[in-house]
Every structure is written in C-alpha cells, then in structure tokens.
Design a protein around this motif. Structure first.
Motif, short mmCIF file in Angstrom:
data_model
loop_
_atom_site.label_atom_id
_atom_site.label_comp_id
_atom_site.label_asym_id
_atom_site.label_seq_id
_atom_site.Cartn_x
_atom_site.Cartn_y
_atom_site.Cartn_z
N UNK A 172 67.09 38.76 29.71
CA UNK A 172 66.83 37.40 30.17
C UNK A 172 66.38 37.32 31.62
N UNK A 173 66.64 38.36 32.40
CA UNK A 173 66.20 38.35 33.79
C UNK A 173 64.83 39.02 33.97
N UNK A 174 64.21 39.36 32.86
CA UNK A 174 62.87 39.94 32.89
C UNK A 174 61.89 38.91 32.34
N UNK A 175 60.71 38.89 32.91
CA UNK A 175 59.68 37.95 32.43
C UNK A 175 58.62 38.63 31.58
N UNK A 176 58.45 39.94 31.84
CA UNK A 176 57.41 40.66 31.12
C UNK A 176 57.82 42.13 31.03
N UNK A 177 57.44 42.74 29.91
CA UNK A 177 57.73 44.15 29.71
C UNK A 177 56.61 44.79 28.91
N UNK A 178 56.30 46.04 29.24
CA UNK A 178 55.21 46.73 28.56
C UNK A 178 55.75 47.99 27.89
N UNK A 212 52.89 44.26 24.86
CA UNK A 212 53.30 43.50 26.04
C UNK A 212 54.13 42.34 25.54
N UNK A 213 55.34 42.24 26.06
CA UNK A 213 56.25 41.16 25.67
C UNK A 213 56.54 40.29 26.89
N UNK A 214 56.51 39.00 26.67
CA UNK A 214 56.89 38.06 27.72
C UNK A 214 58.08 37.24 27.24
N UNK A 215 58.84 36.74 28.19
CA UNK A 215 60.00 35.91 27.87
C UNK A 215 60.04 34.75 28.84
N UNK A 216 60.10 33.55 28.29
CA UNK A 216 60.21 32.33 29.09
C UNK A 216 61.50 31.64 28.69
N UNK A 217 62.55 31.86 29.45
CA UNK A 217 63.85 31.30 29.07
C UNK A 217 63.89 29.79 29.22
N UNK A 218 63.04 29.25 30.09
CA UNK A 218 63.04 27.79 30.24
C UNK A 218 62.46 27.10 29.01
N UNK A 219 61.53 27.77 28.36
CA UNK A 219 60.93 27.23 27.14
C UNK A 219 61.58 27.81 25.89
N UNK A 220 62.51 28.75 26.09
CA UNK A 220 63.15 29.42 24.96
C UNK A 220 62.08 30.00 24.02
N UNK A 221 61.23 30.80 24.60
CA UNK A 221 60.17 31.40 23.78
C UNK A 221 59.81 32.78 24.31
N UNK A 222 59.25 33.58 23.42
CA UNK A 222 58.80 34.92 23.75
C UNK A 222 57.49 35.16 23.03
#
Lengths: 115, 111
Positions: free
Chosen positions: B51-57, B62-72
């Motif tokens: 949850x403290x990561x925004x992007x990972x490769x 490539x994965x993104x995570x937006x906790x404010x929008x509850x979406x990945x």
C-alpha cells in the motif's frame, strides 16, 4: 521442488458417491488453502490450515464437505455425498506463512464432475 | 460480494501491443497481488504491491496502485501469444489472512 501436487487431476463420479481430493503442499510451507473455482462464483476459499490445524472453514459450503491435514505434507478434501452442483475445479495452494503479504503457490487443480 | 473486480472482463489484442487490466476493490488494504491462470492450470503469482508503493515493475509487467481510488492496474508491454491467460487481482480482507480473488480478465493475444 515439484510444486504443489494434487490428485486426481480429473474425477468423474455419480451423485451420492464419496469423493476424496488430495494435496501435497510445497515442503516447508506452513499454510495450506483449499479453493473451488466455477464460472458462476469464481474462485472461493473453502478452508485454510496453518501448521496442520484448520483455522477457518467458514467457506466450506455444507456439512457434506470436510477437510483434514494429518501432517505437514498431506491434506484431503472430502465430499460425501457428492451432488451435481459440486462440479468445479478444486485447487490446493500453499504458502510459507499465512501472513497478509504472502505468495500462494497453487496446484494444477482437480476437475470434478458429478453426474 | 467480490472484494476485487477486474475490468475489462475480456480483452483481445494483437501481439506486440500493450494490454492494460484494472482492478477495483472496496476496503482498505495493505497489499494487492496479481495472478495469472493459463487455461486448465492453477494460478501463478505475478507480482505483489504494498500500500505504500505506487508502482512496481517486473520484466514486461508494470503494476500501479492508487489507494485513494481503491484501484490497481496491470500493464503488460509488448504482449506475446504466450501471455494469453486470465489475470486476477487478489486483496486481503480486512484484519484477516484471507485473499479474495477478483472475477478475472481474460486476455487473448493474437499472433
């Protein structure tokens, strides 16, 4: 490592018969999960074991379903008596620990058809 | 109800194109995982994002995570026919070990 091993890979049985599915988790993994996958309901967690002890079986659909883990290298899922609506693919998965950030390793599944 | 739901349900692209799949979830999480399932096989873990990561490769993933929008989102770049599979996101239910798997996106990559 051979990964998670499940047997049989395919099972066809008639309604009312007993079905036993088997799973050998990855050596050294402390947690084991049984899932069921259908088109209608997707992937559902049935039961979870940690260190051979059933921790949560709230996903087991009915008393007809039971699961055991007599030792760290073997688990069974039994359905008695089986019904056509039990037809699905049953997966076993294991992980090192049942922590919240732990990778689960899935077996190839057992495709069960109940006629 | 599903904790995670993928979108689109199905996606068909040409080899070499990029594929993007989205996952929405309902409750707060501390991590999210993506899995791939080839036809007739078990699920295979692809990547975990905290949850403290925004992007990972990872390779072409490539994965993104937006906790404010509850979406990945999961992006597969330069897709190959071998990427044809179903892709699932998995999120832990609050306060438990249980991972809830989404409904999956069926990706078909045409050669």
């Amino acid at each position: 490592d051979a990964g998670v091993i499940q047997s049989p890979r395919h099972e066809v049985t008639e309604m009312g018969q007993e079905v036993t599915l088997r799973c050998k988790p990855i050596s050294g993994h402390n947690s084991l999960f049984w899932y069921r996958q259908t088109m209608m309901r997707g992937l559902e967690l049935l039961i979870y074991f940690n260190n051979n002890v059933p921790i949560d079986d709230s996903g087991m659909p009915e008393d007809r379903f039971s699961a055991k883990m007599p030792n760290a290298s073997f688990s069974t899922l039994k359905i008695q008596p089986s019904e056509p609506r039990d037809s699905a693919v049953y997966f076993c998965a294991s992980s090192l620990e049942a922590g919240r950030a732990d990778t689960q390793y899935f077996g190839p599944g057992t495709r069960l058809t109940v006629l | 109800s599903q904790q995670g739901e993928e979108d689109p349900q199905a996606l068909s692209i040409q080899e070499g194109e990029n594929a993007t799949m989205n996952c929405s979830y309902k409750t707060s999480i501390n991590n999210l995982q993506w899995y791939r399932q080839n036809s007739g096989r078990g699920l295979v873990h692809l990547i975990l994002i905290r949850s403290n990561e925004r992007e990972k490769h990872s390779g072409r993933l490539r994965v993104t995570l937006d906790t404010s929008k509850k979406s990945s989102s999961l992006l597969i770049t330069a897709s190959r026919a071998a990427d044809t599979a179903s892709y699932f996101c998995a999120t832990p239910t609050s306060g438990t070990y249980k991972y809830i798997f989404g409904t999956g996106t069926r990706l078909k990559v045409l050669a």
